[in-house]
Scaffold this motif. Structure first.
Motif, mmCIF file in Angstrom:
data_model
loop_
_atom_site.group_PDB
_atom_site.id
_atom_site.type_symbol
_atom_site.label_atom_id
_atom_site.label_comp_id
_atom_site.label_asym_id
_atom_site.label_seq_id
_atom_site.Cartn_x
_atom_site.Cartn_y
_atom_site.Cartn_z
ATOM 1 N N GLY A 41 0.815 -1.194 0.000
ATOM 2 C CA GLY A 41 0.000 0.000 0.000
ATOM 3 C C GLY A 41 0.859 1.257 0.000
ATOM 4 N N ILE A 42 0.234 2.368 -0.393
ATOM 5 C CA ILE A 42 0.929 3.663 -0.475
ATOM 6 C C ILE A 42 0.177 4.680 0.369
ATOM 7 N N GLY A 43 0.888 5.397 1.213
ATOM 8 C CA GLY A 43 0.257 6.443 2.011
ATOM 9 C C GLY A 43 0.054 7.723 1.221
ATOM 10 N N CYS A 93 -5.023 -8.036 3.821
ATOM 11 C CA CYS A 93 -6.443 -7.740 4.053
ATOM 12 C C CYS A 93 -7.257 -7.928 2.779
ATOM 13 N N VAL A 94 -8.574 -7.917 2.934
ATOM 14 C CA VAL A 94 -9.477 -7.871 1.791
ATOM 15 C C VAL A 94 -9.256 -6.551 1.064
ATOM 16 N N LEU A 95 -9.159 -6.609 -0.251
ATOM 17 C CA LEU A 95 -8.921 -5.406 -1.049
ATOM 18 C C LEU A 95 -10.205 -4.596 -1.170
ATOM 19 N N GLU A 96 -10.143 -3.348 -0.735
ATOM 20 C CA GLU A 96 -11.317 -2.472 -0.722
ATOM 21 C C GLU A 96 -11.208 -1.400 -1.803
ATOM 22 N N GLU A 97 -12.369 -0.950 -2.272
ATOM 23 C CA GLU A 97 -12.379 0.164 -3.218
ATOM 24 C C GLU A 97 -11.692 1.376 -2.584
ATOM 25 N N GLY A 98 -10.775 1.983 -3.326
ATOM 26 C CA GLY A 98 -10.062 3.147 -2.826
ATOM 27 C C GLY A 98 -8.674 2.849 -2.301
ATOM 28 N N MET A 99 -8.338 1.577 -2.152
ATOM 29 C CA MET A 99 -6.969 1.238 -1.742
ATOM 30 C C MET A 99 -6.016 1.395 -2.920
ATOM 31 N N VAL A 100 -4.810 1.898 -2.640
ATOM 32 C CA VAL A 100 -3.779 2.069 -3.663
ATOM 33 C C VAL A 100 -2.630 1.117 -3.331
ATOM 34 N N THR A 101 -2.271 0.259 -4.287
ATOM 35 C CA THR A 101 -1.265 -0.781 -4.048
ATOM 36 C C THR A 101 -0.303 -0.831 -5.215
ATOM 37 N N THR A 102 0.977 -1.053 -4.935
ATOM 38 C CA THR A 102 1.947 -1.172 -6.018
ATOM 39 C C THR A 102 1.909 -2.559 -6.643
ATOM 40 N N ASN A 137 4.228 -0.179 -11.099
ATOM 41 C CA ASN A 137 3.145 0.789 -11.238
ATOM 42 C C ASN A 137 2.279 0.765 -9.992
ATOM 43 N N GLU A 138 1.496 1.800 -9.797
ATOM 44 C CA GLU A 138 0.518 1.832 -8.712
ATOM 45 C C GLU A 138 -0.875 1.561 -9.272
ATOM 46 N N LEU A 139 -1.677 0.821 -8.479
ATOM 47 C CA LEU A 139 -3.024 0.428 -8.874
ATOM 48 C C LEU A 139 -4.036 0.940 -7.857
ATOM 49 N N VAL A 140 -5.147 1.495 -8.335
ATOM 50 C CA VAL A 140 -6.273 1.854 -7.476
ATOM 51 C C VAL A 140 -7.321 0.763 -7.597
ATOM 52 N N CYS A 141 -7.764 0.231 -6.466
ATOM 53 C CA CYS A 141 -8.819 -0.791 -6.467
ATOM 54 C C CYS A 141 -10.179 -0.114 -6.655
ATOM 55 N N GLU A 197 -7.301 0.184 -11.541
ATOM 56 C CA GLU A 197 -6.958 1.277 -12.450
ATOM 57 C C GLU A 197 -5.478 1.585 -12.251
ATOM 58 N N THR A 198 -4.699 1.533 -13.321
ATOM 59 C CA THR A 198 -3.284 1.881 -13.232
ATOM 60 C C THR A 198 -3.137 3.394 -13.274
ATOM 61 N N ILE A 199 -2.416 3.954 -12.294
ATOM 62 C CA ILE A 199 -2.293 5.417 -12.201
ATOM 63 C C ILE A 199 -0.843 5.897 -12.303
ATOM 64 N N THR A 200 0.074 5.013 -12.688
ATOM 65 C CA THR A 200 1.467 5.397 -12.928
ATOM 66 C C THR A 200 1.643 5.560 -14.430
#
Length: 596
Positions: free
Chosen positions: A470-472, A496-505, A522-526, A541-544
């Motif tokens: 995750g990314i702060g 954890c369970v992946l929730e909408e709005g989490m950002v993960t590399t 890359n970073e991904l938004v769930c 969604e890839t945001i990088t």
């Protein structure tokens, strides 16, 4: 020098009849990265990595670290009396197993109770009790022998405005109190620097590249106490605290406060983060509810304002990185470029961007074999000159008021061997396959990791780390509880369970000691996808936004769907980044984002 320091530590141990002493990589808050004041493990062992634990007995000294640092640790410990213990490897005991096996009957185990979390401290208590021994936790022995120790940091604090945070501190506190009420807790003791910064909408500079403030907090139904060095708060911050009913007390007063909590009160805390000394300051008849901090989940799920801001930050960061990549690829072999000068050029491009605050971590600029060390840091002594051959791996990121970034690209500097191209292409495939995942709500990173690791496993390859973290938001670049990993790692709470709005590399890689390292990150938004009779589907969604070097791609090693994923990604990169480039850069980007 290291041998002398270890002997000096042993002299202090003998004075106190301590048989074994543990020095973790930690501050008083269980932070992942720590300020110079807290780098006692580095001082004792000479190992500079960000993760590891030293154990010193009267005859032996050992360092435990994870797979990211095996190569680096082996090099840095060479010639010293410190033995490397490779965590997670077959036949290698954990630190606790080593203590159990080597602490003598009736022996004394020592550690500074402020830099050991309560859960680990209890585990060591149990071991000593089984051996009819004792723990010694009231002194920092490393600090006693460290005569030129840096000062405790006390850097200025600043407010993160609501247009960036997306939620008032008062509303965050209300949500925390609702969680406390669910658990019948009278008081919540909060010691995570990241959680405190997020909760109060404040940021600071007490850890390099991590904009946090050394402080503790205690939340009740009526008040919020913030234990912080008073000199770091200007009048504006003091007024802000008054407006939000936050009472400030001295940093060290947290221990007295814990002692004064009346018997019968119920305290919510996370023993994995709260330090051993705070926990043992509580009255024996205080009821403790052990649970993760409510703020951990709250800050991991980014709100709409944060997500909108983060996307903007990534466009700026992508512009900076693309300008760097253009400069590197067009100048290699024409002018002298080293690992450090390349890193400096990239940093300069980031600093040109609007709302830039700092780098989000020390840039990893690793040429050739140095890339096999996952967390390599170039020094003036190791600073390799780049040649028009092989790979340069650059893992970097920036903090902006509108978000934090973490991107890795591996770039071909000249002609590559077929094996290098195959491995690069496989890493690219791994990255794209995970980013394209569609899954039912309830999945964890554990369920999805195989999508990334699978293509590499098919080649008999692996990487000794998680696939993503995750990314702060203008905080620590490694944030839980979300992540991608193929197995549970107890010390990494990231399943954890992946929730909408989490950002993960999403960062698979290949690391071949003595040869090269490859990583694409890359970073991904769930996000939520469709919902139907099978349940709620989720996607990423890839945001990088930066090119993946086509000079190293073997299209024939990719399926048609994988080539489409790469082409679609590069089309997006061009659309996002090209408006901010000059004509030469734009033409270069068009070539490096062409369809294959």
């Amino acid at each position: 020098m290291i041998a002398q320091r270890i002997e000096a530590l042993r002299a202090e141990m003998r004075l106190r009849e301590i048989d074994m002493y543990i020095i973790p990589t930690s501050d008083f808050h269980e932070s992942e990265y720590v300020g110079d004041y807290f780098k006692a493990r580095k001082y004792i062992t000479g190992f500079t990595g960000s993760a590891g634990t030293a154990v010193v007995t009267l005859e032996e000294a050992g360092l435990w670290t994870d797979g990211r640092y095996f190569i680096q640790a082996e090099q840095q410990l060479a010639g010293s009396p410190v033995e490397l213990y490779r965590m997670g490897e077959e036949g290698v005991p954990t630190v606790k197993e080593y203590v159990e096996q080597n602490l003598p009957q009736g022996g004394c185990l020592g550690f500074d109770g402020r830099v050991m979390n309560a859960k680990a401290g209890e585990d060591y208590e149990r071991i000593t009790e089984e051996k009819q021994g004792r723990v010694y936790v009231t002194e920092d022995l490393a600090g006693i022998i460290w005569k030129e120790r840096p000062e405790l940091p006390k850097n200025p604090v600043f407010l993160l405005e609501e247009k960036y945070a997306g939620e008032r501190a008062a509303d965050k506190l209300k949500r925390v109190r609702e969680k406390m009420a669910e658990k019948n807790a009278d008081i919540h003791i909060l010691t995570s620097l990241y959680d405190i910064a997020w909760l109060f909408n404040i940021r600071g500079g007490d850890i390099e590249h991590v904009p946090v403030v050394l402080s503790f907090a205690a939340i009740t139904s009526e008040e919020s106490l913030w234990f912080v060095h008073p000199e770091v708060l200007n009048e504006k911050l003091q007024e802000y605290c008054r407006e939000n009913h936050i009472t400030c007390r001295g940093y060290e007063e947290i221990y007295d406060y814990a002692e004064e909590i009346p018997a019968g009160k119920t305290v919510l805390l996370d023993k994995n983060i709260v330090n051993y000394r705070i926990f043992h300051s509580l009255h024996k008849e205080v009821n403790v509810v052990q649970d993760s901090n409510p703020t951990e989940w709250m800050k991991a799920v980014k709100n709409e304002t944060e997500l909108s801001n983060i996307r903007k930050a990534h466009v700026k960061d992508g512009v900076a990185f693309t300008k760097f990549m253009y400069w590197l690829k067009t100048n290699i072999g024409r002018q002298k470029i080293t690992e450090i000068s390349a890193s400096d050029y990239l940093e300069a491009r980031r600093r040109e961007q609007d709302l830039f605050v700092d780098l989000s971590f020390d840039t990893i600029s690793a040429y050739g074999a140095n890339g096999a060390m996952m967390h390599y840091t170039a020094t003036p002594e190791s600073d390799a000159e780049l040649k028009p051959e092989g790979f340069l791996l650059v893992d970097s990121g920036g903090h902006y008021l509108d978000g934090s970034t973490d991107i890795t690209r591996t770039m071909a500097l000249g002609t590559l061997r077929e094996e290098e191209k195959l491995h690069f292409t496989t890493v690219c495939r791994s990255n794209l396959n995970l980013a394209a995942a569609k899954f039912l709500y309830g999945c964890r990173g554990l369920n999805l990791d195989i999508l990334s690791r699978g293509p590499l496993w098919n080649l008999g390859l692996d990487y000794k780390c998680g696939t993503g973290h995750g990314i702060g938001y203008l905080l620590n670049v490694h944030e839980g509880p979300n992540g991608f990993r193929w197995k549970i790692v107890p010390e990494r709470d990231d399943s954890c369970v992946l929730e909408e709005g989490m950002v993960t590399t999403d960062e698979p890689g290949v690391y071949l000691e003595g040869k090269y390292g490859i990583r694409t990150e890359n970073e991904l938004v769930c996000k939520k996808a469709e919902k139907n009779e099978y349940g709620q589907f989720m996607e990423f969604e890839t945001i990088t936004y930066a090119p993946i070097d086509l000079d190293a791609i073997l299209p024939e090693e990719m399926t048609a769907s994988e080539r489409k994923l790469l082409n679609d990604y590069h089309k997006m990169v061009y659309e996002k980044i090209s408006p901010y480039l000059n004509e030469e850069e734009r033409e270069w980007l068009k070539t490096y984002t062409r369809a294959i």
